[in-house]
Design a protein around this motif. Structure first.
Motif, short mmCIF file in Angstrom:
data_model
loop_
_atom_site.label_atom_id
_atom_site.label_comp_id
_atom_site.label_asym_id
_atom_site.label_seq_id
_atom_site.Cartn_x
_atom_site.Cartn_y
_atom_site.Cartn_z
N ASP A 24 -24.84 84.93 -9.11
CA ASP A 24 -24.39 83.79 -8.32
C ASP A 24 -25.59 83.21 -7.59
OD1 ASP A 24 -23.07 82.59 -5.62
OD2 ASP A 24 -21.63 82.54 -7.23
N VAL A 25 -26.47 82.54 -8.34
CA VAL A 25 -27.71 82.01 -7.78
C VAL A 25 -27.39 80.79 -6.93
CG1 VAL A 25 -29.95 80.98 -8.31
CG2 VAL A 25 -29.09 82.89 -9.68
N LEU A 26 -27.83 80.82 -5.67
CA LEU A 26 -27.47 79.77 -4.73
C LEU A 26 -28.64 78.88 -4.33
CD1 LEU A 26 -25.10 81.67 -2.30
CD2 LEU A 26 -24.55 80.45 -4.39
N PHE A 27 -29.85 79.16 -4.79
CA PHE A 27 -31.00 78.41 -4.32
C PHE A 27 -31.92 78.12 -5.49
CE2 PHE A 27 -34.95 77.61 -1.98
CZ PHE A 27 -34.47 76.75 -1.01
N THR A 28 -32.28 76.85 -5.66
CA THR A 28 -33.05 76.42 -6.82
C THR A 28 -34.14 75.45 -6.41
OG1 THR A 28 -31.06 76.61 -8.20
CG2 THR A 28 -32.91 75.40 -9.13
N LYS A 29 -35.32 75.60 -7.02
CA LYS A 29 -36.43 74.67 -6.84
C LYS A 29 -36.63 73.91 -8.15
CE LYS A 29 -41.44 74.51 -6.13
NZ LYS A 29 -42.66 75.32 -5.88
N ILE A 30 -36.70 72.58 -8.07
CA ILE A 30 -36.88 71.75 -9.25
C ILE A 30 -38.07 70.83 -9.01
CG2 ILE A 30 -35.82 70.05 -10.79
CD1 ILE A 30 -33.10 71.04 -9.76
N ALA A 31 -38.98 70.78 -9.98
CA ALA A 31 -40.12 69.86 -9.87
C ALA A 31 -39.63 68.44 -10.12
CB ALA A 31 -41.20 70.25 -10.87
N MET A 32 -39.62 67.60 -9.08
CA MET A 32 -39.07 66.26 -9.19
C MET A 32 -39.94 65.35 -10.06
SD MET A 32 -36.36 66.61 -7.36
CE MET A 32 -35.78 64.95 -7.00
N SER A 33 -41.21 65.72 -10.26
CA SER A 33 -42.10 64.89 -11.05
C SER A 33 -41.93 65.13 -12.55
CB SER A 33 -43.56 65.18 -10.66
OG SER A 33 -43.86 66.55 -10.84
N SER A 34 -41.14 66.12 -12.91
CA SER A 34 -40.90 66.43 -14.32
C SER A 34 -39.49 66.02 -14.70
CB SER A 34 -41.08 67.93 -14.58
OG SER A 34 -42.38 68.35 -14.25
N THR A 35 -39.28 65.77 -15.97
CA THR A 35 -37.96 65.38 -16.44
C THR A 35 -37.61 66.13 -17.71
OG1 THR A 35 -38.90 63.55 -17.71
CG2 THR A 35 -38.14 63.05 -15.47
N GLY A 36 -36.32 66.12 -18.04
CA GLY A 36 -35.87 66.73 -19.28
C GLY A 36 -36.21 68.20 -19.37
N ASN A 37 -36.55 68.64 -20.57
CA ASN A 37 -36.83 70.07 -20.79
C ASN A 37 -38.14 70.49 -20.14
OD1 ASN A 37 -34.50 70.41 -22.31
ND2 ASN A 37 -35.51 69.83 -24.23
N GLY A 38 -38.96 69.52 -19.72
CA GLY A 38 -40.22 69.88 -19.12
C GLY A 38 -40.13 70.20 -17.64
N ALA A 39 -38.94 70.00 -17.06
CA ALA A 39 -38.78 70.24 -15.62
C ALA A 39 -38.97 71.72 -15.31
CB ALA A 39 -37.41 69.78 -15.16
N ILE A 40 -39.71 72.00 -14.24
CA ILE A 40 -39.91 73.38 -13.81
C ILE A 40 -38.79 73.76 -12.86
CG2 ILE A 40 -41.46 74.96 -12.60
CD1 ILE A 40 -43.76 73.07 -13.39
N VAL A 41 -38.04 74.78 -13.20
CA VAL A 41 -36.92 75.23 -12.37
C VAL A 41 -37.16 76.67 -11.97
CG1 VAL A 41 -34.44 75.65 -12.28
CG2 VAL A 41 -35.32 73.66 -13.53
N SER A 88 -40.17 81.73 -13.26
CA SER A 88 -38.82 81.17 -13.12
C SER A 88 -38.13 81.64 -11.85
CB SER A 88 -37.96 81.55 -14.33
OG SER A 88 -37.72 82.95 -14.36
N LEU A 89 -38.78 82.51 -11.07
CA LEU A 89 -38.13 83.08 -9.90
C LEU A 89 -38.78 82.64 -8.60
CD1 LEU A 89 -37.37 86.79 -10.92
CD2 LEU A 89 -35.85 84.80 -11.01
N LEU A 90 -37.97 82.55 -7.56
CA LEU A 90 -38.42 82.39 -6.19
C LEU A 90 -38.13 83.68 -5.43
CD1 LEU A 90 -37.10 78.85 -5.21
CD2 LEU A 90 -39.50 79.49 -5.45
N ASN A 91 -39.07 84.12 -4.64
CA ASN A 91 -38.84 85.26 -3.77
C ASN A 91 -38.42 84.76 -2.39
OD1 ASN A 91 -39.51 87.23 -5.67
ND2 ASN A 91 -41.69 87.07 -5.20
N ILE A 92 -37.18 85.01 -2.02
CA ILE A 92 -36.67 84.62 -0.71
C ILE A 92 -36.38 85.89 0.08
CG2 ILE A 92 -34.86 83.39 0.55
CD1 ILE A 92 -34.48 81.64 -1.90
#
Length: 219
Positions: A24-41, A88-92
């Motif tokens: 149940d992942v509740l927190f996500t970072k998305i690179a707004m400068s990227s689009t489509g499959n190239g987006a870093i999540v 692909s992971l963030l350490n919170i």
């Protein structure tokens, strides 16, 4: 909750009474400068024990975070860092101790400009008469909550269903959103102080019926 820091967007969902965990992942970072499959999540996948995330706030470099625990009735601070071994992971990591908040239904969390103060509020009709309230706390350690942080100020508004707040860059304007589709702009006589003199007649923006399409136009 949603916040943009630089060219990155951060988003959370409430979790519906579930703790943070790998399913149940509740927190996500998305690179707004990227689009489509190239987006870093990047997503967190570590159990944090927060009952229901209804809102969050990040500092200017997105290394400090503040959570509003809706069902838990608490505000909790933490740190954010990218996982060096897994892109692909963030350490919170939570730090300090949770600060309980008055009332029920904690709707948002927000830092001031240097982490020395933080704010939260609710407004779900549990007051008589129904109203929204904002609470201002002084942090004993910047960007870190403690169970005995002082509740400095309480601001009661003349309307209910507050959903979020944000300041302008110098803290002299405060913007409050309402679940019913309105945004209120208040002028503060003292920066980042909700107990200072507020503008008597706030500017009100009505967003009901506002739509946005891919052509960057509103209907």
């Amino acid at each position: 909750g949603f916040q943009i820091v630089g060219t990155d967007g951060y988003v959370s969902n409430r979790g519906n009474d579930n703790d943070f965990d790998s399913t149940d992942v509740l927190f996500t970072k998305i690179a707004m400068s990227s689009t489509g499959n190239g987006a870093i999540v990047r997503q967190n996948a570590t159990g944090l024990g927060i009952n229901s995330c209804d809102g969050f706030a990040l500092n200017d470099d997105a290394s400090k975070i503040l959570f509003a625990d809706f069902h838990g009735g608490e505000i909790r601070s933490g740190t954010v860092a990218e996982d060096g071994s897994n892109s692909s992971l963030l350490n919170i990591t939570l730090n300090g101790v949770a600060r309980s908040a008055p009332g029920t239904g904690i709707r948002f969390a927000r830092w001031n400009n240097d982490g020395s103060k933080y704010y939260t509020g609710n407004g779900v009709g549990n007051f008589s008469p129904a109203a929204s309230e904002i609470y201002q706390y002084s942090a004993q350690t910047n960007y870190q909550t403690a169970s005995d942080d002082a509740l400095d100020k309480t601001l009661t508004l003349g309307w209910e269903a507050i959903s979020d707040m944000i300041f302008n860059e110098d803290g002299t304007k405060m913007y409050l959103s309402q679940h019913t589709g309105f945004v209120y702009q208040y002028d503060l006589s003292t920066a980042y102080d909700i107990g200072s003199s507020l503008s008597a007649n706030p500017v009100i923006f009505d967003l009901n019926g506002f739509q946005h399409n891919n052509a960057n136009s509103s209907n």
